[in-house]
Design an enzyme around this catalytic site. Structure first.
Site, PDB file in Angstrom:
ATOM      1  N   LEU A   9       0.848  -1.188   0.000  1.00 28.19           N
ATOM      2  CA  LEU A   9       0.000   0.000   0.000  1.00 28.19           C
ATOM      3  C   LEU A   9       0.891   1.249   0.000  1.00 28.19           C
ATOM      4  O   LEU A   9       1.716   1.429   0.899  1.00 28.19           O
ATOM      5  CB  LEU A   9      -0.921   0.011   1.220  1.00 28.19           C
ATOM      6  CG  LEU A   9      -1.800  -1.238   1.416  1.00 28.19           C
ATOM      7  CD1 LEU A   9      -2.801  -0.998   2.557  1.00 28.19           C
ATOM      8  CD2 LEU A   9      -2.538  -1.626   0.142  1.00 28.19           C
ATOM      9  N   ARG A  16       2.562  15.116   5.640  1.00 27.96           N
ATOM     10  CA  ARG A  16       3.444  15.575   6.717  1.00 27.96           C
ATOM     11  C   ARG A  16       4.924  15.566   6.324  1.00 27.96           C
ATOM     12  O   ARG A  16       5.765  16.057   7.063  1.00 27.96           O
ATOM     13  CB  ARG A  16       3.223  14.720   7.978  1.00 27.96           C
ATOM     14  CG  ARG A  16       1.983  15.158   8.740  1.00 27.96           C
ATOM     15  CD  ARG A  16       1.983  14.570  10.128  1.00 27.96           C
ATOM     16  NE  ARG A  16       1.566  13.177  10.110  1.00 27.96           N
ATOM     17  CZ  ARG A  16       1.909  12.294  11.051  1.00 27.96           C
ATOM     18  NH1 ARG A  16       2.700  12.642  12.040  1.00 27.96           N
ATOM     19  NH2 ARG A  16       1.470  11.055  10.988  1.00 27.96           N
ATOM     20  N   LYS A  23       6.005  10.314  -0.944  1.00 30.54           N
ATOM     21  CA  LYS A  23       6.679   9.855   0.286  1.00 30.54           C
ATOM     22  C   LYS A  23       7.558   8.627   0.072  1.00 30.54           C
ATOM     23  O   LYS A  23       8.701   8.584   0.539  1.00 30.54           O
ATOM     24  CB  LYS A  23       5.633   9.568   1.367  1.00 30.54           C
ATOM     25  CG  LYS A  23       6.241   8.992   2.629  1.00 30.54           C
ATOM     26  CD  LYS A  23       5.345   9.110   3.829  1.00 30.54           C
ATOM     27  CE  LYS A  23       4.186   8.174   3.801  1.00 30.54           C
ATOM     28  NZ  LYS A  23       3.405   8.216   5.048  1.00 30.54           N
ATOM     29  N   GLY A  79      -9.088   4.735   2.148  1.00 35.69           N
ATOM     30  CA  GLY A  79      -8.711   3.910   3.295  1.00 35.69           C
ATOM     31  C   GLY A  79      -7.979   2.646   2.889  1.00 35.69           C
ATOM     32  O   GLY A  79      -7.984   2.255   1.721  1.00 35.69           O
ATOM     33  N   TYR A 364      46.860  17.734 -11.793  1.00 29.39           N
ATOM     34  CA  TYR A 364      45.627  17.283 -12.450  1.00 29.39           C
ATOM     35  C   TYR A 364      45.980  16.306 -13.551  1.00 29.39           C
ATOM     36  O   TYR A 364      46.701  16.645 -14.494  1.00 29.39           O
ATOM     37  CB  TYR A 364      44.839  18.467 -13.029  1.00 29.39           C
ATOM     38  CG  TYR A 364      43.663  17.992 -13.850  1.00 29.39           C
ATOM     39  CD1 TYR A 364      42.685  17.167 -13.287  1.00 29.39           C
ATOM     40  CD2 TYR A 364      43.537  18.320 -15.199  1.00 29.39           C
ATOM     41  CE1 TYR A 364      41.631  16.692 -14.040  1.00 29.39           C
ATOM     42  CE2 TYR A 364      42.468  17.851 -15.961  1.00 29.39           C
ATOM     43  CZ  TYR A 364      41.523  17.032 -15.373  1.00 29.39           C
ATOM     44  OH  TYR A 364      40.480  16.550 -16.115  1.00 29.39           O
ATOM     45  N   ASN A 384      43.767  18.945 -20.971  1.00 26.92           N
ATOM     46  CA  ASN A 384      43.051  17.942 -21.773  1.00 26.92           C
ATOM     47  C   ASN A 384      41.908  18.529 -22.576  1.00 26.92           C
ATOM     48  O   ASN A 384      41.336  17.863 -23.413  1.00 26.92           O
ATOM     49  CB  ASN A 384      42.523  16.830 -20.860  1.00 26.92           C
ATOM     50  CG  ASN A 384      41.580  17.358 -19.795  1.00 26.92           C
ATOM     51  OD1 ASN A 384      41.751  18.470 -19.309  1.00 26.92           O
ATOM     52  ND2 ASN A 384      40.584  16.575 -19.436  1.00 26.92           N
TER      53      ASN A 384
HETATM   54  C1  UD1 Z   1      -2.928   2.205   9.631  1.00 22.70           C
HETATM   55  C2  UD1 Z   1      -3.772   1.153  10.338  1.00 22.70           C
HETATM   56  C3  UD1 Z   1      -3.451   1.172  11.838  1.00 22.70           C
HETATM   57  C4  UD1 Z   1      -1.984   0.909  12.048  1.00 22.70           C
HETATM   58  C5  UD1 Z   1      -1.151   1.913  11.251  1.00 22.70           C
HETATM   59  C6  UD1 Z   1       0.295   1.518  11.281  1.00 22.70           C
HETATM   60  C7  UD1 Z   1      -5.912   0.957   9.171  1.00 22.70           C
HETATM   61  C8  UD1 Z   1      -7.324   1.376   9.151  1.00 22.70           C
HETATM   62  N1  UD1 Z   1      -5.163   1.475  10.143  1.00 22.70           N
HETATM   63  O1  UD1 Z   1      -3.296   3.471  10.128  1.00 22.70           O
HETATM   64  O2  UD1 Z   1      -4.190   0.179  12.522  1.00 22.70           O
HETATM   65  O3  UD1 Z   1      -1.636   1.014  13.415  1.00 22.70           O
HETATM   66  O4  UD1 Z   1      -1.544   1.926   9.861  1.00 22.70           O
HETATM   67  O5  UD1 Z   1       1.079   2.528  10.685  1.00 22.70           O
HETATM   68  O6  UD1 Z   1      -5.492   0.157   8.354  1.00 22.70           O
HETATM   69  N2  UD1 Z   1      -2.886   3.809   2.133  1.00 22.70           N
HETATM   70  C9  UD1 Z   1      -3.340   3.625   0.836  1.00 22.70           C
HETATM   71  N3  UD1 Z   1      -4.599   4.062   0.519  1.00 22.70           N
HETATM   72  C10 UD1 Z   1      -5.423   4.634   1.418  1.00 22.70           C
HETATM   73  C11 UD1 Z   1      -4.960   4.806   2.741  1.00 22.70           C
HETATM   74  C12 UD1 Z   1      -3.687   4.379   3.081  1.00 22.70           C
HETATM   75  O7  UD1 Z   1      -2.612   3.109  -0.016  1.00 22.70           O
HETATM   76  O8  UD1 Z   1      -6.541   4.962   1.033  1.00 22.70           O
HETATM   77  C13 UD1 Z   1      -1.541   3.341   2.488  1.00 22.70           C
HETATM   78  C14 UD1 Z   1      -0.607   4.452   2.912  1.00 22.70           C
HETATM   79  O9  UD1 Z   1       0.137   4.923   1.796  1.00 22.70           O
HETATM   80  C15 UD1 Z   1       0.312   3.764   3.917  1.00 22.70           C
HETATM   81  C16 UD1 Z   1      -0.584   2.711   4.535  1.00 22.70           C
HETATM   82  O10 UD1 Z   1      -1.626   2.491   3.620  1.00 22.70           O
HETATM   83  O11 UD1 Z   1       1.387   3.106   3.295  1.00 22.70           O
HETATM   84  C17 UD1 Z   1      -1.131   3.139   5.879  1.00 22.70           C
HETATM   85  O12 UD1 Z   1      -1.831   4.326   5.722  1.00 22.70           O
HETATM   86  P1  UD1 Z   1      -1.920   5.393   6.880  1.00 22.70           P
HETATM   87  O13 UD1 Z   1      -2.812   6.478   6.466  1.00 22.70           O
HETATM   88  O14 UD1 Z   1      -0.558   5.725   7.330  1.00 22.70           O
HETATM   89  O15 UD1 Z   1      -2.662   4.519   7.996  1.00 22.70           O
HETATM   90  P2  UD1 Z   1      -2.908   4.907   9.476  1.00 22.70           P
HETATM   91  O16 UD1 Z   1      -4.117   5.743   9.569  1.00 22.70           O
HETATM   92  O17 UD1 Z   1      -1.649   5.385  10.079  1.00 22.70           O
END
Ligand code: UD1
Ligand code: CA
Length: 455
Positions: A9, A16, A23, A79, A364, A384
């Site tokens: 993912l 941030r 990222k 999500g 050089y 050169n």
């Molecule tokens: C998520 C977990 C949380 C865990 C945490 C660990 C869920 C709902 N929550 O939270 O339990 O403790 O990671 O770091 O899974 N991403 C996508 N598409 C999206 C959303 C996220 O590809 O729509 C990817 C992000 O790029 C990242 C990862 O998923 O690599 C986690 O996303 P992030 O938003 O950091 O999740 P958290 O809310 O921190």
């Protein structure tokens, strides 16, 4: 044999980071976060690796450019559950799906392997015990210690927030169940997102056991959300790399003051002083010594060679028993044979230098072929470049070149020739002979040095 899919993912925006770069294209130890995760995934020998990328993530796709990686775009980002759902068309045939995060770069294959071995019909979650679990999803267990669900920080009660066991986000699930579980996710939560973690409750309802492995070293599962995290992970990575060098018999003056942004191979009894940076592929032979504050990039260094402080070497091959620096600059395409001495403020570029040859001060040497046993005096340069093209200088074996000589290329200095100090060599300097420019030295007796006018 069980077949495995890995879904990475990486669609999150990473706001941030305050960066124009996606990222997962930031680097730890010289390699992008996403490439580190892909390399780890490959070690599990999956049938498919699928990266879920997001908005403006075309750059992510281009940067990876690996034929064994599939890509799925997720826009908008609804999500983690939605992200995995997008990948379903790519992974349908596998037995187990392992979910990794593109921004969790230090997880090791050794930690992941047990999660994807054994039973297919189970959910395996990688958890960690954190002193400060804030921000993470918490692992909620029942009285008998079985995992009930994962509750996100934003949705947790104050009591749940005190749970120190967190979801790293890394989990393995039975692929055949995913369509049904992910299809039933809802967004009735604090963030209005499809939470992948909610699939655990579905697993429970379907009688599929949910188990957990706890990462022995929490540093391994830390994610990057900010530049601060990135800097911390870089230190963790470097510390780990340095520890490994020590275990392999390398002497480090200070394991906290070395940076390896690539791979560093060392022979027996190599010693590395403080503040050295190694980039790309560097190999150091046995008994090599590297002084403080050196930068080496894509270099092979032969046995027993000593690199003195403040030396920069790039894309070059250095033979055995050489002495380089202090303050030497070896640029791309230098090939130094055995026992070559390159001293302070000497620059070498795209040149071969033969055995026992020396350029000890302020020279050089560019686009040159220098033979064996040649001595090049201080202040000597190869001219050169004519403003349009580069030309070669050939200096044959046993040549002695005095100080402050200009070799105007293309030009050859024949075997055994001697070139006097201050000579500009425009045409061939014949073998065995002395070549000089005739100049006269005159002295004017009675000459007075000018003095400042009195006002
Ligand atoms: C998520 C977990 C949380 C865990 C945490 C660990 C869920 C709902 N929550 O939270 O339990 O403790 O990671 O770091 O899974 N991403 C996508 N598409 C999206 C959303 C996220 O590809 O729509 C990817 C992000 O790029 C990242 C990862 O998923 O690599 C986690 O996303 P992030 O938003 O950091 O999740 P958290 O809310 O921190
Ligand atoms: Ca996160």
């Amino acid at each position: 044999m069980m077949s495995l899919s890995v879904v990475i993912l990486a669609a999150g925006q990473g706001k941030r980071m305050v960066s124009r770069l996606p990222k997962v294209l930031h680097r730890v130890g010289g390699t992008t976060l996403i490439d580190r995760v892909i390399t780890t995934a490959r070690r599990l020998k999956p049938a498919t690796i699928c990266v879920v990328y997001g908005h403006g993530g075309e750059r992510v796709r281009q940067s990876i450019g690996a034929p064994d990686v599939e890509f799925v775009r997720q826009a908008p980002q609804l999500g983690t559950g939605d992200a995995l759902r997008r990948a379903l068309p790519m992974i349908g045939e596998s037995d187990v799906t392992l979910v990794l995060y593109g921004d969790v770069p230090l997880v090791r294959a050794e930690t992941l392997a047990p999660m994807v071995a054994g039973k297919i019909e189970r959910v395996m979650v990688l958890t960690a015990m954190l002193d400060d679990p804030s921000g993470y999803g918490r692992v909620v267990r029942d009285r008998r210690g079985r995992i009930k669900r994962i509750i996100e920080d934003a949705d947790a009660t104050p009591v749940q927030r005190r749970i120190r066991e967190i979801n790293t986000g890394i989990m393995a699930l039975p692929t055949k169940r995913l369509a049904s579980w992910l299809g039933r996710l809802e967004t009735r939560n604090a963030q209005g997102e499809y939470y992948l973690t909610d699939a655990l409750a579905q697993a429970g309802a379907d009688g599929v056991p949910v188990e957990a492995d706890t990462a022995a070293d929490p540093a391994e599962v830390l994610g990057v959300n900010s530049r601060d995290h990135l800097a911390q992970l870089e230190r963790t990575y470097q510390r780990r790399y340095a520890q490994n060098l020590l275990e392999r018999g390398v002497s480090l003056a200070d394991p906290a003051r070395i940076d390896v942004r690539g791979e560093l191979e060392c022979g027996d009894d190599v010693a590395i002083d403080i503040n050295c940076v190694f980039l790309g592929a560097v190999s150091l032979g046995a008994d090599v010594s590297i002084g403080p504050n050196c930068v080496l990039k894509n270099v092979a260094v032969g046995d027993r060679t000593v690199v003195e402080p403040y030396t920069l070497i790039e894309d070059s091959v250095i033979g055995a028993d050489c002495r380089i620096g202090p303050y030497a600059r070896i640029r791309p395409g230098a090939r130094l044979a055995r026992d070559v001495h390159i001293g302070n403020f000497v620059e070498v570029k795209n040149s071969a230098i033969g055995e026992h040859s020396k350029a000890n001060h302020l020279a050089y040497i560019g686009d040159a072929a220098v033979g064996a046993r040649v001595n090049i005096g201080a202040g000597t340069i190869t001219c050169n470049y004519d403003g349009a093209n580069k030309h070669r200088t050939v200096i044959e074996d046993d040549v002695q070149i005095g100080s402050d000589v200009q070799l105007v290329a293309p030009v050859t200095v024949g075997k055994g020739a001697t070139v006097g100090a201050g000579t500009t060599v425009w045409k061939r300097a014949p073998a065995g002979a002395l070549t000089i420019n005739e100049k006269t030295q005159v002295t004017r007796p009675g000459w007075k040095r000018p003095t400042k006018k009195q006002r």
